[in-house]
Design an enzyme around this catalytic site. Structure first.
Site, PDB file in Angstrom:
ATOM      1  N   SER A 143       0.703   6.441  -2.370  1.00 13.78           N
ATOM      2  CA  SER A 143      -0.371   7.278  -1.828  1.00 13.78           C
ATOM      3  C   SER A 143       0.029   7.726  -0.441  1.00 13.78           C
ATOM      4  CB  SER A 143      -1.685   6.486  -1.746  1.00 13.78           C
ATOM      5  OG  SER A 143      -2.653   7.159  -0.969  1.00 13.78           O
ATOM      6  N   TYR A 156      -5.897  -1.215   1.008  1.00 17.59           N
ATOM      7  CA  TYR A 156      -5.297  -0.117   0.255  1.00 17.59           C
ATOM      8  C   TYR A 156      -4.058   0.431   0.964  1.00 17.59           C
ATOM      9  CZ  TYR A 156      -4.960   4.186  -2.475  1.00 17.59           C
ATOM     10  OH  TYR A 156      -4.509   5.214  -3.279  1.00 17.59           O
TER      11      TYR A 156
END
Length: 267
Positions: A143, A156
């Site tokens: 990501s 995350y």
């Protein structure tokens, strides 16, 4: 080619979002599918709706947070369908956290178990077989959140930075073997997970648009790609921004919602 001769792709987190869109793109290209998720009924319903019979698509139930579970699914795929041409470790979770809250440490532990250990365990059954064959592609879905840490996104961001570093290490280990390691960094993609975000999402892509670009990058065996490219420019600028400026830029930015019990893996 008959369907049994078509190349095979193995995709985790395939019951929704990016995983399902990737499955659709690979099916369109004639690949056989090995689809993995906890929600097997949903994957089978989707496959049936696409007209994908047992010769084109097999469904495997697994929890990527459980090493033995996902390794067993990979071994079952090899036994039933053969060694894939492409393995996409897509399953992942994205949950906000606050280190001051004890229960959020459990959220972080499960995030790392899914996004990192689960990714390595997804690749494990295929590495030796691909190396022996001399071909294949192992694809890690990271990501743009890997580039810099964002307040409230500690678990995350840390997990996706680890995906980038792990895939880079694996790429070096497999250099010269014929097995490619591809790291993809999605920007904002419209999925059930991102719809919970309470902040703006520039350059938002549909899952289908992301899958089309990801397919091209994987086919080209690109080692590292940010999708869309505009987010690549943004994150490069953020990376070189001095810490004081970066911190000031994020003041007041909405944070990802916290959740005591993580949802099933998926992108």
């Amino acid at each position: 080619m008959t369907s049994s001769q078509n190349p095979l792709v193995f995709i985790t987190g395939a019951s929704s979002g990016i995983g399902q869109a990737l499955a659709a793109r690979y099916a369109q290209a004639g690949y056989r599918l090995a689809l993995v998720a906890r929600r097997t009924a949903e994957m089978q319903t989707w496959a049936d709706a696409q007209g994908l019979g047992a010769d084109r698509c097999a469904v495997y139930g697994a929890d990527v947070a459980d090493i033995d579970s996902i390794v067993t699914a990979g071994q079952a795929c090899i036994a039933a369908q053969g060694v894939p041409a492409v393995v996409i470790a897509n399953a992942g979770v994205s949950i906000g956290m606050d280190t001051a809250e004890r229960e959020d440490l459990d959220v972080m532990a499960r995030t790392l178990a899914i996004n990192n250990t689960g990714l390595a365990a997804t690749f494990h059954p295929f590495v030796s077989a691909m190396r022996e064959r001399g071909s294949g592609a192992l694809v890690g879905i990271a990501s743009v959140a890997a580039i810099r840490g964002l307040p409230g996104h500690g678990a995350y961001c840390a997990s996706k930075a680890a995906v980038v570093a792990y895939c880079e290490s694996l790429r070096g280990e497999l250099r010269g073997s014929g097995v490619a390691v591809v790291t993809l960094l999605p920007g904002y993609v419209d999925t059930p997970l991102t719809r919970k975000n309470r902040y703006s999402m520039p350059f938002l892509l549909s899952a289908e648009a992301f899958a089309a670009r990801a397919f091209d990058a994987i086919r080209a065996q690109t080692s590292y790609r940010v999708i869309p490219w505009q987010m690549g420019v943004v994150v490069k600028l953020l990376r070189v921004l001095p810490n004081a400026w970066f911190d000031r830029l994020l003041v007041g930015r909405a944070r990802k919602p916290r959740q005591s019990t993580p949802p099933p893996a998926g992108h």
